[in-house]
Design an enzyme around this catalytic site. Structure first.
Site, PDB file in Angstrom:
ATOM      1  N   GLU A 141      -7.319   5.063   7.221  1.00  0.00           N
ATOM      2  CA  GLU A 141      -7.093   6.476   6.881  1.00  0.00           C
ATOM      3  C   GLU A 141      -8.287   7.045   6.118  1.00  0.00           C
ATOM      4  O   GLU A 141      -8.644   8.210   6.286  1.00  0.00           O
ATOM      5  CB  GLU A 141      -5.788   6.610   6.084  1.00  0.00           C
ATOM      6  CG  GLU A 141      -4.576   6.377   6.983  1.00  0.00           C
ATOM      7  CD  GLU A 141      -3.381   5.734   6.305  1.00  0.00           C
ATOM      8  OE1 GLU A 141      -3.292   5.754   5.064  1.00  0.00           O
ATOM      9  OE2 GLU A 141      -2.518   5.186   7.040  1.00  0.00           O
TER      10      GLU A 141
ATOM     11  N   GLY B  61       1.850   2.425  10.816  1.00  0.00           N
ATOM     12  CA  GLY B  61       2.829   3.497  10.701  1.00  0.00           C
ATOM     13  C   GLY B  61       3.478   3.877  12.019  1.00  0.00           C
ATOM     14  O   GLY B  61       4.156   4.898  12.113  1.00  0.00           O
TER      15      GLY B  61
ATOM     16  N   LYS C 123       0.110   4.247  -0.424  1.00  0.00           N
ATOM     17  CA  LYS C 123      -0.557   5.455   0.082  1.00  0.00           C
ATOM     18  C   LYS C 123      -0.228   6.650  -0.832  1.00  0.00           C
ATOM     19  O   LYS C 123      -0.071   6.450  -2.041  1.00  0.00           O
ATOM     20  CB  LYS C 123      -0.165   5.718   1.543  1.00  0.00           C
ATOM     21  CG  LYS C 123      -0.350   4.465   2.412  1.00  0.00           C
ATOM     22  CD  LYS C 123      -0.238   4.713   3.880  1.00  0.00           C
ATOM     23  CE  LYS C 123      -0.414   3.394   4.625  1.00  0.00           C
ATOM     24  NZ  LYS C 123      -0.469   3.551   6.063  1.00  0.00           N
TER      25      LYS C 123
ATOM     26  N   SER D 232       2.666  -2.067  10.437  1.00  0.00           N
ATOM     27  CA  SER D 232       4.104  -2.195  10.683  1.00  0.00           C
ATOM     28  C   SER D 232       4.671  -3.581  10.363  1.00  0.00           C
ATOM     29  O   SER D 232       5.525  -4.091  11.083  1.00  0.00           O
ATOM     30  CB  SER D 232       4.440  -1.787  12.122  1.00  0.00           C
ATOM     31  OG  SER D 232       4.078  -0.432  12.336  1.00  0.00           O
TER      32      SER D 232
ATOM     33  N   ASN E   5       0.865  -1.179   0.000  1.00  0.00           N
ATOM     34  CA  ASN E   5       0.000   0.000   0.000  1.00  0.00           C
ATOM     35  C   ASN E   5       0.903   1.230   0.000  1.00  0.00           C
ATOM     36  O   ASN E   5       1.437   1.607   1.037  1.00  0.00           O
ATOM     37  CB  ASN E   5      -0.897  -0.030   1.245  1.00  0.00           C
ATOM     38  CG  ASN E   5      -1.784   1.200   1.344  1.00  0.00           C
ATOM     39  OD1 ASN E   5      -1.892   1.973   0.400  1.00  0.00           O
ATOM     40  ND2 ASN E   5      -2.423   1.380   2.491  1.00  0.00           N
TER      41      ASN E   5
ATOM     42  N   HIS F  78      -9.763   1.489   4.195  1.00  0.00           N
ATOM     43  CA  HIS F  78      -8.537   1.666   4.975  1.00  0.00           C
ATOM     44  C   HIS F  78      -8.838   2.643   6.120  1.00  0.00           C
ATOM     45  O   HIS F  78      -9.629   3.580   5.958  1.00  0.00           O
ATOM     46  CB  HIS F  78      -7.422   2.209   4.081  1.00  0.00           C
ATOM     47  CG  HIS F  78      -6.095   2.183   4.769  1.00  0.00           C
ATOM     48  ND1 HIS F  78      -5.727   3.150   5.677  1.00  0.00           N
ATOM     49  CD2 HIS F  78      -5.087   1.290   4.730  1.00  0.00           C
ATOM     50  CE1 HIS F  78      -4.529   2.850   6.158  1.00  0.00           C
ATOM     51  NE2 HIS F  78      -4.115   1.724   5.598  1.00  0.00           N
TER      52      HIS F  78
ATOM     53  N   GLU G 201      -6.221  -4.588  10.192  1.00  0.00           N
ATOM     54  CA  GLU G 201      -5.177  -3.609  10.465  1.00  0.00           C
ATOM     55  C   GLU G 201      -5.493  -2.852  11.751  1.00  0.00           C
ATOM     56  O   GLU G 201      -6.259  -1.870  11.718  1.00  0.00           O
ATOM     57  CB  GLU G 201      -5.080  -2.604   9.311  1.00  0.00           C
ATOM     58  CG  GLU G 201      -4.746  -3.236   7.972  1.00  0.00           C
ATOM     59  CD  GLU G 201      -4.066  -2.242   7.047  1.00  0.00           C
ATOM     60  OE1 GLU G 201      -2.957  -2.544   6.608  1.00  0.00           O
ATOM     61  OE2 GLU G 201      -4.626  -1.159   6.801  1.00  0.00           O
TER      62      GLU G 201
HETATM   63  P1  PGA Z   1       2.331   0.398   7.747  1.00  0.00           P
HETATM   64  O1  PGA Z   1       0.909   0.639   7.029  1.00  0.00           O
HETATM   65  O2  PGA Z   1       2.854  -0.910   7.201  1.00  0.00           O
HETATM   66  O3  PGA Z   1       3.166   1.566   7.363  1.00  0.00           O
HETATM   67  O4  PGA Z   1       2.057   0.315   9.211  1.00  0.00           O
HETATM   68  C1  PGA Z   1       0.024  -0.406   6.799  1.00  0.00           C
HETATM   69  C2  PGA Z   1      -1.222   0.105   6.145  1.00  0.00           C
HETATM   70  O5  PGA Z   1      -1.689   1.179   6.544  1.00  0.00           O
HETATM   71  O6  PGA Z   1      -1.781  -0.521   5.215  1.00  0.00           O
END
Ligand code: PGA
Length: 253
Positions: A99, A175, A11, A215, A9, A97, A169
């Site tokens: 976000e 993140g 982003k 992560s 992903n 997601h 998630e």
């Molecule tokens: P990350 O993000 O691996 O940077 O924690 C995962 C995601 O949001 O899909």
């Protein structure tokens, strides 16, 4: 065996040129995927066609959009429809997601509409769910995530639910560098599978891939993916680094 998936992903990261280079670097590692393994790159909209042509001749490497709109077409300036994605041959779309849920107020109901449209246009939704930190601290994460599934997916028929990929998630792990332990991931994935089994029966639940996200890195992917109910990962930060992500792909069961 259920599909095992390493999904990147990106982003809102990378220029076009950086993205092209990243794909070149990852694909030139020539990691041969087995029949039951897939790698998916969820890239920004302007890079979908480029990423599709980069991966076209690679076996089991695919491209995904990171979102789509919940209406078929019309006066929605700036939005992208599922039909548009289908018309350029995109097989997957990431939906819900955290976000999107947080910054763009996407509700379970709106996501149900997006899921329906994607399936209608033969695009596989990678449906994200997961709890925030306060819910985890209160110990109510199981019912929180169960409601997300119920309200966005459980209207689907048995045939259609099998076409969905789920990504768990936990928001507190996204993140933050704070990965869920492999036990925490397995526990939640087993819970999600049992919720699916209650609704659709064990045989159907057994066919649905459930990815872990939050992560995932080169140094923890193998352990996370080795859990019986963890069918790969949705990877943010570490998917922007070719060496990290190729190790993650190689960690699939
Ligand atoms: P990350 O993000 O691996 O940077 O924690 C995962 C995601 O949001 O899909």
């Amino acid at each position: 065996m259920r599909k095992q998936i390493a999904a990147a992903n990106w982003k809102m990261n990378c220029t076009y040129q950086q993205g092209e280079q990243l794909l070149d670097d990852i694909l030139s590692a020539n990691i041969a995927l087995k029949e039951h393994q897939q790698t998916i790159f969820a890239v920004p909209f302007p890079y979908l066609i480029m990423a599709k042509s980069e991966t076209e001749n690679e076996n089991n490497y695919f491209v995904a959009a990171q979102n789509c709109y919940n209406k078929k077409s019309g006066a929605y300036t700036g939005e992208v429809s599922v039909e548009m994605l289908q018309s350029i041959g995109i097989p997957f779309v990431v939906l819900g997601h955290s976000e999107r849920r947080e910054y763009f107020q996407e509700s379970n109901k709106m996501l149900a509409e997006k899921v329906d449209l994607s399936l209608q246009y033969d695009i596989t939704p990678i449906f994200c769910c997961g709890e925030p930190l306060n819910i985890r601290e209160a110990g109510t994460q199981n019912s929180f995530v169960e409601v997300q599934l119920k309200e966005s997916l459980f209207h689907l028929s048995e045939k259609d639910i099998k076409r969905v990929v789920i990504a768990y998630e936990p928001i507190w792990a996204i993140g933050t560098g704070k990965t869920a332990s492999s036990e925490q991931a397995q526990e939640m994935h087993a819970h999600l599978r049992s919720v699916l089994a209650k609704q659709y029966g064990a045989a159907v639940a057994d066919e649905i891939s459930i990815l872990y996200g939050g992560s995932v890195k080169a140094n923890n992917a193998k352990e996370l993916f080795s859990q019986p109910d963890v069918d790969g990962g949705l990877v943010g930060g570490a998917s922007l680094n070719a060496a990290e992500f190729t190790t993650i792909i190689s960690s699939l069961k």
